[in-house]
Enzyme design. Sequence first.
Site, PDB file in Angstrom:
ATOM      1  N   GLU A 160     -19.888 -26.139  24.386  1.00  0.00           N
ATOM      2  CA  GLU A 160     -19.151 -24.893  24.151  1.00  0.00           C
ATOM      3  C   GLU A 160     -19.793 -24.165  22.971  1.00  0.00           C
ATOM      4  O   GLU A 160     -19.617 -24.549  21.820  1.00  0.00           O
ATOM      5  CB  GLU A 160     -17.680 -25.198  23.892  1.00  0.00           C
ATOM      6  CG  GLU A 160     -16.974 -25.851  25.081  1.00  0.00           C
ATOM      7  CD  GLU A 160     -15.568 -26.292  24.754  1.00  0.00           C
ATOM      8  OE1 GLU A 160     -14.685 -25.426  24.636  1.00  0.00           O
ATOM      9  OE2 GLU A 160     -15.355 -27.509  24.590  1.00  0.00           O
ATOM     10  N   LYS A 174     -17.936 -22.912  19.600  1.00  0.00           N
ATOM     11  CA  LYS A 174     -17.239 -23.820  18.691  1.00  0.00           C
ATOM     12  C   LYS A 174     -17.985 -23.914  17.364  1.00  0.00           C
ATOM     13  O   LYS A 174     -19.162 -23.570  17.251  1.00  0.00           O
ATOM     14  CB  LYS A 174     -17.090 -25.209  19.335  1.00  0.00           C
ATOM     15  CG  LYS A 174     -16.237 -25.195  20.599  1.00  0.00           C
ATOM     16  CD  LYS A 174     -15.685 -26.555  20.941  1.00  0.00           C
ATOM     17  CE  LYS A 174     -14.543 -26.915  20.024  1.00  0.00           C
ATOM     18  NZ  LYS A 174     -13.830 -28.131  20.485  1.00  0.00           N
ATOM     19  N   GLU A 178      -8.802 -37.591  24.040  1.00  0.00           N
ATOM     20  CA  GLU A 178     -10.182 -37.150  23.807  1.00  0.00           C
ATOM     21  C   GLU A 178     -10.987 -38.328  23.282  1.00  0.00           C
ATOM     22  O   GLU A 178     -10.508 -39.090  22.441  1.00  0.00           O
ATOM     23  CB  GLU A 178     -10.276 -36.037  22.751  1.00  0.00           C
ATOM     24  CG  GLU A 178      -9.769 -34.678  23.145  1.00  0.00           C
ATOM     25  CD  GLU A 178      -9.960 -33.655  22.004  1.00  0.00           C
ATOM     26  OE1 GLU A 178     -10.737 -33.932  21.061  1.00  0.00           O
ATOM     27  OE2 GLU A 178      -9.324 -32.590  22.077  1.00  0.00           O
ATOM     28  N   GLU A 229     -19.902 -29.585  17.031  1.00  0.00           N
ATOM     29  CA  GLU A 229     -18.831 -29.436  18.019  1.00  0.00           C
ATOM     30  C   GLU A 229     -19.316 -28.752  19.298  1.00  0.00           C
ATOM     31  O   GLU A 229     -18.632 -28.787  20.321  1.00  0.00           O
ATOM     32  CB  GLU A 229     -17.676 -28.631  17.419  1.00  0.00           C
ATOM     33  CG  GLU A 229     -17.006 -29.277  16.221  1.00  0.00           C
ATOM     34  CD  GLU A 229     -16.029 -30.363  16.617  1.00  0.00           C
ATOM     35  OE1 GLU A 229     -15.746 -30.507  17.820  1.00  0.00           O
ATOM     36  OE2 GLU A 229     -15.544 -31.064  15.701  1.00  0.00           O
TER      37      GLU A 229
END
Length: 343
Positions: free
Chosen positions: A316, A319, A267, A324
């Site tokens: 997203e 999250k 990541e 995030e």
Amino acid sequence: MATTLNHFMYVMFVLGVLIMVSLDFTAAQTGVCYGRLGTNLPSESDVVALYNQNNIRRMRIYDPDQLTLQALRGSSIEVILGVPNTDLQNVAASQGNADSWVQNNVRNYPDVRFRFIAVGNEVSPLRGDTSQYAQFILPAMQNVQNAISAAGIGNQIKVSTAIDTAVLGVDFPPADGAFRPEVGDYLNGIIDFLVNNGAPLLVNIYPYFSYINNKAQISLEYALFTSADGVDAGGVRYQNLFYAILDAMYAALEKSGGSSLEIVVSESGWPSEGGDSTSIDNARTYNTNLIQRVRDGTPKRPGRAIETYIFAMFDENQKDPEIEKHFGIFLPDRQPKYPINFN
């Protein structure tokens, strides 16, 4: 006739060498992590199509979602498949449990190109949110390795785990990189496993967080790969923070019996909003430069492409915390958040 045959064989040999050379360049190809913690994301088949349309040849998924695996059937996309932290205790508990997990999620998909199985994500005795899983990581890795070896696919798929850089006790200069003493026993078992099985260590590397937590010593340009002069680190000049963190991890591995290991950056990314120094321009700058820089290798390992996965394909919205939610490079309608080229 013999001369013609020899010429034909020579041509085929040259073509074979050229094909192998061209395939070797895929090591520099950047993948993208596909997280699914959003209520507005495209269908799994549309996501796979989007990867193909943008020449993204590698994908990381965090759990064996059956719809995603079905959408990947027959594609040329190489996959990191995650054993989620919540499955670790079950997979570690018995070989039979691990065999079933591998049967259901790997062997049932012979037409999916699995590259690695990541057993757990960012599990560490030092992290309050994952420390309860630390005892299960190594036995789960061993059981999954046994399962894929028994299935005859141990030479095709490597078993590893993904850690974060908080395990580093010393990270500057990179040559002095060392793990925190508190994680020594935990990491030593993992390192021995990886060395014995010829598997890489997966590491999540985020210069963004290193920068915002240490702005007095780290410039934004150094974190974004745009520094003109870089930083002198014990006589070695580092052009960017990503290389420095990665080499600190390599130095720590060397001090812990892992000098033969490769690191796959599982990541890395930069958020476009939601916090300090976040913007679409900074996210675009970081990820665009990341794609270019991972082709070159670090000062410690020059000329060796760094297999890297950008986090993440989409924002997203489920999250937490807020920052995030904003790492995506594509919008839910599948349009790019900013121009980015994976070729």
